[in-house]
Every structure is written in structure tokens, then in C-alpha cells.
Motif scaffolding. Structure first.
Motif, PDB file in Angstrom:
ATOM      1  N   THR A  84       0.838  -1.205   0.000  1.00 29.83           N
ATOM      2  CA  THR A  84       0.000   0.000   0.000  1.00 29.83           C
ATOM      3  C   THR A  84       0.869   1.250   0.000  1.00 29.83           C
ATOM      4  OG1 THR A  84      -1.798  -1.135   1.170  1.00 29.83           O
ATOM      5  CG2 THR A  84      -1.770   1.268   1.260  1.00 29.83           C
ATOM      6  N   GLU A  85       1.871   1.279   0.861  1.00 27.16           N
ATOM      7  CA  GLU A  85       2.771   2.435   0.908  1.00 27.16           C
ATOM      8  C   GLU A  85       3.488   2.622  -0.426  1.00 27.16           C
ATOM      9  OE1 GLU A  85       5.329   2.718   4.279  1.00 27.16           O
ATOM     10  OE2 GLU A  85       3.815   2.004   5.697  1.00 27.16           O
ATOM     11  N   MET A  86       3.917   1.523  -1.014  1.00 25.74           N
ATOM     12  CA  MET A  86       4.619   1.595  -2.292  1.00 25.74           C
ATOM     13  C   MET A  86       3.706   2.093  -3.405  1.00 25.74           C
ATOM     14  SD  MET A  86       7.018  -1.803  -2.440  1.00 25.74           S
ATOM     15  CE  MET A  86       8.519  -1.953  -1.477  1.00 25.74           C
ATOM     16  N   LEU A  87       2.477   1.605  -3.455  1.00 27.45           N
ATOM     17  CA  LEU A  87       1.538   2.015  -4.493  1.00 27.45           C
ATOM     18  C   LEU A  87       1.314   3.525  -4.468  1.00 27.45           C
ATOM     19  CD1 LEU A  87      -1.029  -0.904  -4.179  1.00 27.45           C
ATOM     20  CD2 LEU A  87       0.191  -0.286  -6.274  1.00 27.45           C
ATOM     21  N   PHE A  88       1.128   4.067  -3.290  1.00 31.48           N
ATOM     22  CA  PHE A  88       0.918   5.509  -3.191  1.00 31.48           C
ATOM     23  C   PHE A  88       2.203   6.263  -3.505  1.00 31.48           C
ATOM     24  CE2 PHE A  88      -3.008   4.237  -1.315  1.00 31.48           C
ATOM     25  CZ  PHE A  88      -3.871   5.316  -1.439  1.00 31.48           C
ATOM     26  N   ALA A  89       3.338   5.705  -3.136  1.00 34.39           N
ATOM     27  CA  ALA A  89       4.618   6.373  -3.377  1.00 34.39           C
ATOM     28  C   ALA A  89       4.927   6.492  -4.863  1.00 34.39           C
ATOM     29  CB  ALA A  89       5.750   5.620  -2.665  1.00 34.39           C
ATOM     30  N   SER A 159      14.384  -9.197   1.748  1.00 38.00           N
ATOM     31  CA  SER A 159      15.432  -9.527   2.714  1.00 38.00           C
ATOM     32  C   SER A 159      16.592  -8.548   2.640  1.00 38.00           C
ATOM     33  CB  SER A 159      15.950 -10.951   2.471  1.00 38.00           C
ATOM     34  OG  SER A 159      16.455 -11.079   1.153  1.00 38.00           O
ATOM     35  N   THR A 160      16.589  -7.695   1.623  1.00 39.14           N
ATOM     36  CA  THR A 160      17.637  -6.689   1.468  1.00 39.14           C
ATOM     37  C   THR A 160      17.021  -5.387   0.978  1.00 39.14           C
ATOM     38  OG1 THR A 160      18.092  -7.213  -0.853  1.00 39.14           O
ATOM     39  CG2 THR A 160      19.312  -8.474   0.824  1.00 39.14           C
ATOM     40  N   LEU A 161      17.771  -4.315   1.083  1.00 40.12           N
ATOM     41  CA  LEU A 161      17.311  -3.033   0.566  1.00 40.12           C
ATOM     42  C   LEU A 161      17.155  -3.085  -0.946  1.00 40.12           C
ATOM     43  CD1 LEU A 161      19.445  -0.715   2.836  1.00 40.12           C
ATOM     44  CD2 LEU A 161      16.953  -0.697   2.693  1.00 40.12           C
ATOM     45  N   ASP A 162      18.012  -3.843  -1.619  1.00 41.03           N
ATOM     46  CA  ASP A 162      17.869  -3.989  -3.065  1.00 41.03           C
ATOM     47  C   ASP A 162      16.506  -4.566  -3.417  1.00 41.03           C
ATOM     48  OD1 ASP A 162      20.306  -2.901  -3.704  1.00 41.03           O
ATOM     49  OD2 ASP A 162      21.350  -4.826  -3.844  1.00 41.03           O
ATOM     50  N   GLY A 163      15.986  -5.438  -2.547  1.00 41.04           N
ATOM     51  CA  GLY A 163      14.655  -5.994  -2.760  1.00 41.04           C
ATOM     52  C   GLY A 163      13.588  -4.916  -2.707  1.00 41.04           C
ATOM     53  N   THR A 164      13.755  -3.942  -1.827  1.00 37.74           N
ATOM     54  CA  THR A 164      12.826  -2.806  -1.750  1.00 37.74           C
ATOM     55  C   THR A 164      12.840  -2.025  -3.049  1.00 37.74           C
ATOM     56  OG1 THR A 164      12.911  -2.528   0.655  1.00 37.74           O
ATOM     57  CG2 THR A 164      12.422  -0.571  -0.632  1.00 37.74           C
ATOM     58  N   TYR A 165      14.013  -1.713  -3.540  1.00 39.46           N
ATOM     59  CA  TYR A 165      14.126  -0.934  -4.773  1.00 39.46           C
ATOM     60  C   TYR A 165      13.524  -1.697  -5.950  1.00 39.46           C
ATOM     61  CZ  TYR A 165      17.666   1.055  -1.645  1.00 39.46           C
ATOM     62  OH  TYR A 165      18.330   1.567  -0.555  1.00 39.46           O
ATOM     63  N   GLU A 166      13.746  -3.005  -5.995  1.00 38.51           N
ATOM     64  CA  GLU A 166      13.208  -3.832  -7.070  1.00 38.51           C
ATOM     65  C   GLU A 166      11.683  -3.811  -7.049  1.00 38.51           C
ATOM     66  OE1 GLU A 166      13.228  -8.515  -8.562  1.00 38.51           O
ATOM     67  OE2 GLU A 166      13.761  -7.994  -6.499  1.00 38.51           O
ATOM     68  N   GLN A 167      11.093  -3.914  -5.859  1.00 37.52           N
ATOM     69  CA  GLN A 167       9.643  -3.947  -5.761  1.00 37.52           C
ATOM     70  C   GLN A 167       9.018  -2.608  -6.110  1.00 37.52           C
ATOM     71  OE1 GLN A 167       8.118  -5.749  -2.184  1.00 37.52           O
ATOM     72  NE2 GLN A 167       9.424  -7.554  -2.362  1.00 37.52           N
ATOM     73  N   LEU A 168       9.654  -1.517  -5.753  1.00 38.25           N
ATOM     74  CA  LEU A 168       9.139  -0.203  -6.131  1.00 38.25           C
ATOM     75  C   LEU A 168       9.083  -0.064  -7.648  1.00 38.25           C
ATOM     76  CD1 LEU A 168      10.992   2.047  -3.522  1.00 38.25           C
ATOM     77  CD2 LEU A 168       8.508   1.878  -3.790  1.00 38.25           C
ATOM     78  N   LYS A 169      10.136  -0.499  -8.304  1.00 36.16           N
ATOM     79  CA  LYS A 169      10.165  -0.412  -9.769  1.00 36.16           C
ATOM     80  C   LYS A 169       9.144  -1.355 -10.389  1.00 36.16           C
ATOM     81  CE  LYS A 169      14.737  -0.891  -9.863  1.00 36.16           C
ATOM     82  NZ  LYS A 169      16.130  -0.974 -10.375  1.00 36.16           N
ATOM     83  N   ALA A 170       8.983  -2.535  -9.821  1.00 36.59           N
ATOM     84  CA  ALA A 170       8.018  -3.498 -10.348  1.00 36.59           C
ATOM     85  C   ALA A 170       6.588  -2.969 -10.225  1.00 36.59           C
ATOM     86  CB  ALA A 170       8.156  -4.831  -9.624  1.00 36.59           C
ATOM     87  N   ALA A 179       8.145   5.227 -14.793  1.00 34.26           N
ATOM     88  CA  ALA A 179       9.128   6.290 -14.527  1.00 34.26           C
ATOM     89  C   ALA A 179       9.098   6.694 -13.059  1.00 34.26           C
ATOM     90  CB  ALA A 179       8.857   7.489 -15.428  1.00 34.26           C
ATOM     91  N   GLU A 180       7.883   6.817 -12.504  1.00 32.28           N
ATOM     92  CA  GLU A 180       7.766   7.220 -11.100  1.00 32.28           C
ATOM     93  C   GLU A 180       8.341   6.148 -10.178  1.00 32.28           C
ATOM     94  OE1 GLU A 180       5.405   7.312 -13.398  1.00 32.28           O
ATOM     95  OE2 GLU A 180       3.862   8.828 -12.977  1.00 32.28           O
TER      96      GLU A 180
END
Length: 323
Positions: A84-89, A159-170, A179-180
Motif C-alpha cells: 500500500t505504501e509503495m503504491l501511493f509512493a 530480505s535486502t534493501l535492493d529488494g525494496t528498490y526492485e519492488q518499487l520499480k516493479a 518512470a515514477e
């Protein structure tokens, strides 16, 4: 004869010429507007459509299954507070029609009684979603919604910060905000790296204890929260626990007291005063130095864009304890 008007034929030809020029300019203007709209709208057809937001698109992340989306989703249901946080972000908030009852951020997220831990397929389908985002496939969620042709994008706990970045882009790609999503991922990474770089390193390695609840369950360095502490070179006292306990071991009070951590981080809404009142804990280095830190339990347990807030809080604690 002076002051005479042009002949009628010449005047008519002039009017036709002006009308033709106006029509041509109007056509050019309309074409430019259409091109701009197509570039902005990933669902627009024509040569101006940008590949970054084009549909259909196939999206997947580490630990999840690929999901094919034929068109930009307009009715998204989120069963994960982090999602939810990611979708709004990433700018997809207006497409979200329902979120689970634990999704308390942002405040304007459309909270419902839906459960991410025990999802009810019929209740989820009742919101007529064209995309559901969840962290786990529980109660046959994926198969149940597939039966009514609703795709489910699984975003397992990173499990890592890279996983966070990957999910935001996905999520950006999945919702038509590629782009956002890429921009939020890049800014989150940059903010985390800046906090770590700007935090003064202590003269010696500091140890810490991360408390998940009052029963002394903790997390090792291999977990997401452990990776955050690793950024600052901290030593985790939970790593010395019996490996058979997994990455979330339950420590004994004796283990914590003997380890005598320099820092204690509380993710269970306990207070420093309550920790100091525990038998034998008043003499711990963290307690004596005033380095017992109460964390926001949400930011400490989620892997979304607010991880920057968690990193800042840890960085401030490290800077203070290292003086």
C-alpha cells in the motif's frame, strides 16, 4: 481611379488561402497535442506510445511469480501494508480502491476489513479489482482470483534493501507508473546512502539488540532489519544464538545481559523505562548510556519507502552512542 477595392475573384482566393493556412496550423496543433497525450498515457495507441509504460506488460520480483497485465489496472486491491505504501509512493494511489485493515499509511488509503493474513477470496473479488497485490499466497488467493480472471502480484517480504528498490520499480511498471517507480527507488537508495555516509563512525564496533516483542524474540543480521543495521557496521548479539532457531530467535534474558549491548532497539512499543526496570538490565551499557531506542513498529517491520525514516533513526542512535 484611386481607392478602389480588389476584384471579387482575388478577394475570394485570398480568403481561401488564409482558411487553408489556419486549417493546416490547427491540424499541426491537434497532432502535437495528441502525441503529447499518447506519450503521457501508457494505454494510448499509436507510434507515440512510450515503451516504458506500455501494456501488456509482464512483472515479477525475486520470490514471486511473473504476472502478465493486459492493460493499465484501474481498480487495485492491496493486501499488504508495505505494498500500500509503495503504491501511493509511485503515484498509483488513485487506482487503489481497497486496502487491508493493517494498511494505516498513508492516512487516505481506503482501509477496509480485508485481511492479508487470512484473505477471503470472495470478499476481495467483491471490490471488482483488476489487480490484487499481496505479500503471500494464503488461502489459495492466487488460484481463487485466477478463477475470476483477476491477476495477483506477489511481493514477498524483502530480505535486502535492493529488494525494496526492485519492488518499487516493479509496482511502477505494473500500474503504468514505470518512470515514477524507478524515480522513487533511485531517491530512496540515494537517501539511505546519504544517511549512512553522513553518520559518524564510532571508534569501535558497537553491538546491538533488536527486540521484536517482550518475550525477547529478535532478528539476525540475515533479515531485512539486520541488513539495515549492517549498513552502520553494528554487531548483532542475536547472531550468536542457536542457529536452529532460525533468523528470528528467542533470546534469553541471560543471553542479553551477558552480551551487554551498546544499543537496544525496541520494535514492540516498549519504553526505555520498562527495559531499565527488568531484573539485571539496569547495568547494561545501552541502559546506562541512554541508548535504548523506541522504534516506530510500522517502519521497523515494513520494507517500503519509509525505510529511510528507519535508517535515519538508527543513524542518529549510532552517532549518539559513538560519542
Amino acid at each position: 481611379m484611386t481607392g478602389h477595392s480588389p476584384r471579387p475573384g482575388r478577394r475570394a482566393r485570398g480568403r481561401r488561402l488564409v482558411a487553408g493556412v489556419v486549417a493546416l496550423l490547427t491540424l499541426v496543433g491537434l497532432t502535437a497535442c495528441a502525441n503529447r497525450e499518447q506519450a503521457a498515457d501508457p494505454n494510448a495507441t499509436g507510434s507515440a506510445t512510450t515503451s516504458a509504460g506500455a501494456f501488456p506488460v509482464e512483472v515479477s520480483v525475486a520470490g514471486g511469480k511473473p504476472v502478465r497485465l493486459e492493460k493499465k489496472p484501474q481498480r487495485i486491491v492491496s493486501l499488504s501494508p508495505t505494498a500500500t505504501e509503495m503504491l501511493f509512493a509511485v503515484g498509483a494511489g488513485r487506482q487503489v480502491v481497497a486496502v487491508d485493515k493493517l494498511s494505516n499509511h498513508p492516512a487516505d488509503a481506503p482501509r477496509t476489513e480485508l485481511s492479508g493474513f487470512n484473505p477471503n477470496v470472495e470478499a476481495v473479488a467483491g471490490h471488482n479489482p483488476d489487480l490484487v497485490v499481496a505479500s503471500d499466497d494464503r488461502n489459495n488467493l492466487v488460484a481463487g482470483l485466477a478463477a475470476v480472471k483477476v491477476p495477483v502480484l506477489l511481493l514477498p517480504a524483502a530480505s535486502t534493501l535492493d529488494g525494496t528498490y526492485e519492488q518499487l520499480k516493479a509496482l511502477g511498471r505494473a500500474t503504468g507508473h514505470a518512470a515514477e517507480g524507478a524515480d522513487v527507488a533511485q531517491r530512496t537508495r540515494a537517501d539511505v546512502e546519504k544517511v549512512v555516509k553522513d553518520t559518524p563512525r564510532p571508534n569501535r564496533q558497537l553491538s546491538y539488540y533488536h527486540e521484536l516483542d517482550s518475550k525477547l524474540f529478535s532478528a539476525t543480521s540475515r533479515t531485512f532489519i539486520g541488513q539495515v543495521y549492517n549498513l552502520f557496521g553494528l554487531r548483532n548479539i542475536a547472531d550468536a544464538a542457536n542457529s536452529a532457531s532460525g533468523d528470528y530467535p528467542q533470546l534469553s534474558a541471560e543471553h542479553v545481559v551477558n552480551a551487554n549491548p551498546d544499543l537496544i532497539f525496541l520494535a514492540d512499543m516498549e519504553t526505555p523505562q520498562a527495559v531499565a526496570a527488568r531484573p539485571g538490565w539496569q547495568d547494561l551499557a545501552a541502559v546506562r548510556g541512554g541508548n535504548v531506542v523506541s522504534l516506530d513498529p510500522d517502519t521497523a517491520s515494513r520494507w517500503g519507502p519509509r525505510v529511510v525514516e528507519l535508517v535515519r533513526q538508527v543513524g542518529a542512535a549510532v552517532a549518539k552512542a559513538g560519542k
